[in-house]
Design an enzyme around this catalytic site. Structure first.
Site, PDB file in Angstrom:
ATOM      1  N   LYS A 165       3.908   1.118  -0.467  1.00 14.48           N
ATOM      2  CA  LYS A 165       4.986   0.575  -1.301  1.00 14.48           C
ATOM      3  C   LYS A 165       5.617   1.703  -2.117  1.00 14.48           C
ATOM      4  O   LYS A 165       4.965   2.704  -2.394  1.00 14.48           O
ATOM      5  CB  LYS A 165       4.412  -0.468  -2.279  1.00 14.48           C
ATOM      6  CG  LYS A 165       4.021  -1.783  -1.641  1.00 14.48           C
ATOM      7  CD  LYS A 165       3.522  -2.750  -2.697  1.00 14.48           C
ATOM      8  CE  LYS A 165       3.116  -4.083  -2.076  1.00 14.48           C
ATOM      9  NZ  LYS A 165       4.217  -4.817  -1.451  1.00 14.48           N
ATOM     10  N   ARG A 170      -1.569 -12.208   4.752  1.00 17.95           N
ATOM     11  CA  ARG A 170      -1.686 -13.151   5.866  1.00 17.95           C
ATOM     12  C   ARG A 170      -2.844 -12.784   6.786  1.00 17.95           C
ATOM     13  O   ARG A 170      -3.434 -13.647   7.424  1.00 17.95           O
ATOM     14  CB  ARG A 170      -0.356 -13.219   6.620  1.00 17.95           C
ATOM     15  CG  ARG A 170       0.069 -11.903   7.205  1.00 17.95           C
ATOM     16  CD  ARG A 170       1.557 -11.860   7.569  1.00 17.95           C
ATOM     17  NE  ARG A 170       2.424 -11.819   6.382  1.00 17.95           N
ATOM     18  CZ  ARG A 170       3.755 -11.820   6.425  1.00 17.95           C
ATOM     19  NH1 ARG A 170       4.387 -11.905   7.588  1.00 17.95           N
ATOM     20  NH2 ARG A 170       4.471 -11.766   5.324  1.00 17.95           N
TER      21      ARG A 170
HETATM   22  N1  BES Z   1       1.733  -8.809  -2.228  1.00 18.52           N
HETATM   23  C1  BES Z   1       2.959  -8.649  -1.530  1.00 18.52           C
HETATM   24  C2  BES Z   1       4.000  -9.696  -1.896  1.00 18.52           C
HETATM   25  C3  BES Z   1       4.499  -9.716  -3.325  1.00 18.52           C
HETATM   26  C4  BES Z   1       5.704  -9.139  -3.643  1.00 18.52           C
HETATM   27  C5  BES Z   1       3.800 -10.372  -4.306  1.00 18.52           C
HETATM   28  C6  BES Z   1       6.175  -9.196  -4.941  1.00 18.52           C
HETATM   29  C7  BES Z   1       4.264 -10.431  -5.602  1.00 18.52           C
HETATM   30  C8  BES Z   1       5.453  -9.848  -5.922  1.00 18.52           C
HETATM   31  C9  BES Z   1       2.704  -8.756  -0.035  1.00 18.52           C
HETATM   32  O1  BES Z   1       1.472  -8.316   0.411  1.00 18.52           O
HETATM   33  C10 BES Z   1       3.727  -7.928   0.664  1.00 18.52           C
HETATM   34  O2  BES Z   1       3.698  -6.736   0.513  1.00 18.52           O
HETATM   35  N2  BES Z   1       4.602  -8.583   1.414  1.00 18.52           N
HETATM   36  C11 BES Z   1       5.616  -7.911   2.158  1.00 18.52           C
HETATM   37  C12 BES Z   1       5.673  -8.533   3.520  1.00 18.52           C
HETATM   38  C13 BES Z   1       6.544  -7.798   4.482  1.00 18.52           C
HETATM   39  C14 BES Z   1       5.952  -6.454   4.811  1.00 18.52           C
HETATM   40  C15 BES Z   1       6.677  -8.643   5.723  1.00 18.52           C
HETATM   41  C16 BES Z   1       6.930  -8.107   1.424  1.00 18.52           C
HETATM   42  O3  BES Z   1       7.172  -9.172   0.871  1.00 18.52           O
HETATM   43  O4  BES Z   1       7.700  -7.154   1.393  1.00 18.52           O
HETATM   44 MN    MN Z   2       1.484  -6.214   0.842  1.00 17.25          MN
END
Ligand code: BES
Ligand code: MN
Ligand code: ZN
Length: 505
Positions: free
Chosen positions: A282, A356
């Site tokens: 990230k 997931r």
């Molecule tokens: N934990 C994150 C989602 C999240 C984002 C939670 C903001 C709380 C606040 C999750 O694991 C994630 O990184 N999701 C990705 C999925 C994508 C790679 C398909 C996302 O939402 O960007």
């Molecule tokens: Mn994630």
């Protein structure tokens, strides 16, 4: 914090600060607020006349009693327009008023039950709402502070719920007890979520679950990495392999003293104690917020506490896969293929779609326990924050009846839930060139495809997925029962769902 119901007049109660209320637009207060106004020689009426207080929902004004009442100060809280009043607004008002009372120096505060008088709400439910709002609204996380901040350090030690009518007061007792159990469970969950990732490791989360089980009718089982290997949980292990912290699969089991029958329910919560994104790293900005990526798992632990304390009539499993998602030389890579517990293969497109993956194995595990319904809860997608912001959780389901039951439980709790469709066409986005399914489906409908992925592993079991990415944490400002920070969202929804479910079988 101690809570007591007292059958007396708010003007007679011994407390540092008393709380009364007012609907929007009322010029001359009646009921309990009117009695306080008279004792103060019309001070509340004059405050309204000056335009200093309008009765807007959650607005507060503090008035010194000048020794005319046993209390030092009165907090008047606005309830908003009388025609729009709800139990949920009672919670909002109670939270705002309690924080104001604390600010005014209250060690002991007394409050009337919002909505129980002119508001026309049912006594026990209104008392529950006032209790939840007060206990949740006073939540503060200062475990890591050693020096004085700007905020007052003292806490409200005692809350007295005051009702003049002795019959009503008796009815309120049960509502207060239930509200107290629910709000304490919420605050327990908030503590877990607020704790930084260097302390709230998977190991620590498992310990918290074990400590919880010790005092309650709950059995706890912690599955270790070797157990996961034995069970073939390749999706969970793949996420965990980049971290130096060992993963834990927490399983809490509640068995009712008197089972009303039916198959058990599984509550499954995402327990990513820190989500760096893994190799699909990230951006640095705001990455620290990802200590809250175990909020779904923490909500399951809180719900199990409340379910056990309230003695639900149905068997429940609380399942929390807990691990970090870290980049390292041993981390899984984009392009890897892993095999979940049910034998299905997954192509890893993004290591940041890790929630997931761990839920896939946890849901497979739930299915081996013979459960009749699965509800999973997770901070799953940024897309859900885009779609619904911070004011509603997303829901995806393979079963309408179960979906409606969870939405209804949310309404009972004061937690908004909005369902998204799971049309067959979305499933195309998750087809892999190499494996049975891939772990991301691109930008369109990110919350739905994320939910679909988890549902793929639930199979034919009735299943509901809650995405709390936008609702698990508040970063704007204190509002009602939601102080800034972790919300504990899901705890009350899941608890009400289980309590109501136990009645329907
Ligand atoms: N934990 C994150 C989602 C999240 C984002 C939670 C903001 C709380 C606040 C999750 O694991 C994630 O990184 N999701 C990705 C999925 C994508 C790679 C398909 C996302 O939402 O960007
Ligand atoms: Mn994630
Ligand atoms: Zn995550």
């Amino acid at each position: 914090m101690e809570l007591a119901v007292q059958a007396s007049s708010i003007t007679e109660v011994q407390a540092d600060v008393i709380v009364v209320n007012l609907f929007k637009g009322v010029q001359t207060p009646g009921g309990a607020t009117g009695a306080v106004d008279r004792a103060l020689g019309g001070a509340i009426t004059r405050t309204i006349a000056r335009g200093e207080f309008t009765g807007k929902l959650g607005e507060t004004v503090t008035i010194d009693t000048m020794g005319r009442l046993p209390s030092a100060a009165v907090v008047v809280v606005g309830l908003g327009p009388a025609a729009e009043f709800t139990y949920d607004r009672a919670r909002t008002a109670a939270g705002a008023a309690a924080r104001q009372a604390r600010k005014a120096g209250a060690g002991t505060m007394a409050t009337i039950v919002h909505g129980a008088g002119i508001g026309g709400l049912e006594a026990a439910r209104a008392a529950r709402a006032t209790t939840e709002g007060t206990t949740m609204g006073l939540y503060r996380f200062d475990r890591y502070r050693t020096s004085d901040a700007d905020e007052p350090k003292h806490d409200v030690q005692k809350v007295i719920i005051v009702e003049q009518d002795a019959n009503k007061a008796r009815l309120m007792e049960a509502g207060v007890r239930r509200g107290q159990v629910l709000a304490r469970a919420v605050n327990f969950t908030r503590d877990l979520v607020a704790a930084p990732a260097n302390d709230m490791t998977p190991t620590r989360m498992a310990e918290a679950a074990s400590e919880l089980a010790r005092g309650l009718p709950l059995e706890v089982q912690i599955l270790e990495r070797a157990d996961m290997q034995r069970l073939g949980m390749g999706a969970l292990l793949g996420v965990a392999q980049g971290s130096a912290e060992p993963p834990k699969l927490i399983v809490l089991h509640y068995r009712p003293a008197q089972n009303r029958g039916g198959r058990p329910i599984a509550l499954v919560g995402k327990g990513i104690t820190f989500d760096s994104g893994g190799i699909s790293l990230k951006p640095g900005e705001g990455m620290g917020d990802m200590k809250m990526d175990m909020a779904g798992g923490a909500a399951v632990l809180g719900a199990m506490q409340a379910i056990a304390e309230l003695g639900a009539g149905v068997e429940v499993y609380g399942i929390v896969p807990a691990t970090e998602n870290m980049p390292s030389g041993t981390a899984q890579r984009p392009g890897d293929v892993v095999r979940a517990m049910n034998g299905k293969t997954i192509e890893i497109i993004s290591t940041d779609a890790e929630g997931r993956l761990i839920l896939a194995d946890a849901v497979c595990y739930a299915n081996t326990l013979g459960v009749g319904a699965i509800v999973d809860i997770a901070t799953l997608t940024g897309a859900c924050v885009v779609a619904l912001g911070n004011h509603a959780s997303g829901l995806v389901a393979n079963n309408d009846e179960l979906a409606n039951a969870v939405i209804q439980a949310g309404a009972e709790a004061g937690e908004r839930i909005w369902r998204l469709p799971l049309y067959d066409e979305y499933k195309e986005q998750m087809k892999s060139d190499i494996a049975d399914i891939k772990n991301t489906g691109g930008r369109p409908a990110g919350t739905i495809t994320g939910g679909y992925f988890i549902g793929y592993f639930a199979g034919n079991t009735p299943w509901v997925h809650l995405d709390i990415a936008g609702t698990a944490w508040r970063s704007d400002k204190d509002y009602g029962e939601w102080p800034k920070g972790p919300t504990g969202v899901g705890v009350r929804t899941l608890t009400h769902f289980v309590l109501d479910y136990s009645l329907s079988v």
